[in-house]
Design a protein around this motif. Sequence first.
Motif, PDB file in Angstrom:
ATOM      1  N   TRP A 109      34.133  11.070  27.147  1.00  0.00           N
ATOM      2  CA  TRP A 109      34.988  12.237  26.874  1.00  0.00           C
ATOM      3  C   TRP A 109      36.047  11.927  25.829  1.00  0.00           C
ATOM      4  N   LYS A 110      36.521  10.662  25.794  1.00  0.00           N
ATOM      5  CA  LYS A 110      37.450  10.271  24.722  1.00  0.00           C
ATOM      6  C   LYS A 110      36.765  10.442  23.367  1.00  0.00           C
ATOM      7  N   LYS A 119      36.643  14.048  22.245  1.00  0.00           N
ATOM      8  CA  LYS A 119      37.943  14.482  21.714  1.00  0.00           C
ATOM      9  C   LYS A 119      38.114  13.979  20.278  1.00  0.00           C
ATOM     10  N   GLU A 138      36.053  16.091  17.933  1.00  0.00           N
ATOM     11  CA  GLU A 138      36.655  17.416  17.691  1.00  0.00           C
ATOM     12  C   GLU A 138      37.908  17.302  16.818  1.00  0.00           C
ATOM     13  N   ASP A 139      38.752  16.320  17.121  1.00  0.00           N
ATOM     14  CA  ASP A 139      40.035  16.209  16.404  1.00  0.00           C
ATOM     15  C   ASP A 139      39.879  15.743  14.958  1.00  0.00           C
ATOM     16  N   GLU A 158      32.657  23.209  27.003  1.00  0.00           N
ATOM     17  CA  GLU A 158      33.984  22.917  26.445  1.00  0.00           C
ATOM     18  C   GLU A 158      34.044  22.781  24.938  1.00  0.00           C
ATOM     19  N   THR A 159      32.956  22.335  24.289  1.00  0.00           N
ATOM     20  CA  THR A 159      33.096  22.087  22.849  1.00  0.00           C
ATOM     21  C   THR A 159      32.626  23.278  22.024  1.00  0.00           C
TER      22      THR A 159
END
Length: 444
Positions: A91-92, A95, A98-99, A124-125
């Motif tokens: 999950w990191k 992120k 996405e970032d 979620e994405t």
Amino acid sequence: MSTQTEPKLVTQIDFARAGQITPQMKEVAEREHRDPEYIRERVADGRIAIPANIVHIKKGMRAFGVGEGLSTKVNVNLGISGDKADAAEEWKKVKIAEDYGADAIMDLSNSGKTRQFRQQLIDETPLMVGTVPMYDAIGYMEKPLVKLTKDDLFEVVRAHAEDGVDFMTIHCGINKSVTKTFKETGRLMNIVSRGGSLLFGWMEVTGNENPFYEYFDEVLEICHEYDVTISLGDSCRPGCLYDSNDATETAEMIELGKLCKRAWAAGVQVMVEGPGHMALDEIAANMKLQKRLCHNAPFYVLGPLVTDIGVGYDHITAAIGGAISASSGADFLCYVTPAEHLCLPNAQDVLDGLMATKIAAHAADIAKKVPHARDADDHMGQARRKLDWDAMWECALDPVTGKKRYEESPAATEGTCTMCGKMCAVRTVNKVFEGTTIDLGMED
Ligand code: SF4
């Protein structure tokens, strides 16, 4: 009066051929500074794919276009492996993807609760989500490879489609004809695609044809139902420079070209996957050959890595190849991390791999004259000339890392950095033009 019912329009290619511009085509057009009709025309003839499962669209995904005249897209691979099943770490990585501007995430989970992770990712994405059902098949069906049946494999494909996966790598091109060429002509690194090697093993042990090839029409039916874009896997991509552009790779590419036409005829969007490892001087020709043999279908490329000995730095070997491949026609780059050939990447590897691939894609977009691709570079030039550091962070591909490094090493002379300090060339020339004193430090 005709009693025939009109065919149901489901996929982006269905709508495009019917002359209809979808909200996804409009969104792609806006982001890419193109006319919506430009996008529609190319979706209709397969030169652009918009991987967007109807389930994922309902969950609010962003639409991305992959193909001719558009910016080069970048994918991040992640997922739980049997040896390192740490969902929190994965999950990191999501992120980070996405970032830091990835366009797609491929969930390559192959162990444990893959469905739970996949469904949460799709929930979620907003990025495109891709998978390789073959990786998941053994765990999902809880059977050894050779016991898997055609129905088992197709059940996994259907499960991924129902979950909302936007594009699936399916290794449809490695058929008995291609494996015959492979065995007759030989290779140094044999087959290095994970899914391809599993299918080759399955075909050799069972004696059967590749079910994804033999029953390709059934794959297409599932993909059409949910608008899953098929990413035709290159099982025979070269795993070392020695094997690139050989008979086996080319034989499979010819099969992939035929499958592209069948997918389009069935109203299914398609991309084609490519190498691998390849010497710098062979890349441009390989891109042109793929576009020729696969009828201008979008090309999704891993690297290629331009040398086999950059171990520990393969994000760089792949980025060099990625810049050449994308500037020569590739449309979508799969990232490679420093952990390639060594271990499952950690979060820092993911960031390093993503940034290297983003740089390659962006450099190629400038060379390809993608509309407005160079704007940020020109703004960066202006910001640097003014020594306007805040404006520089706004243009940077990774402002977080840049700002952190700058602030960790404070300059004694305002506006400059510790590289040259008072001898800052930009500052000196600015002072010349301003007609102010040039203090070079020797005066102090
Ligand atoms: S000090 Fe040197 S490196 Fe730093 S901004 Fe000025 S010219 Fe560039």
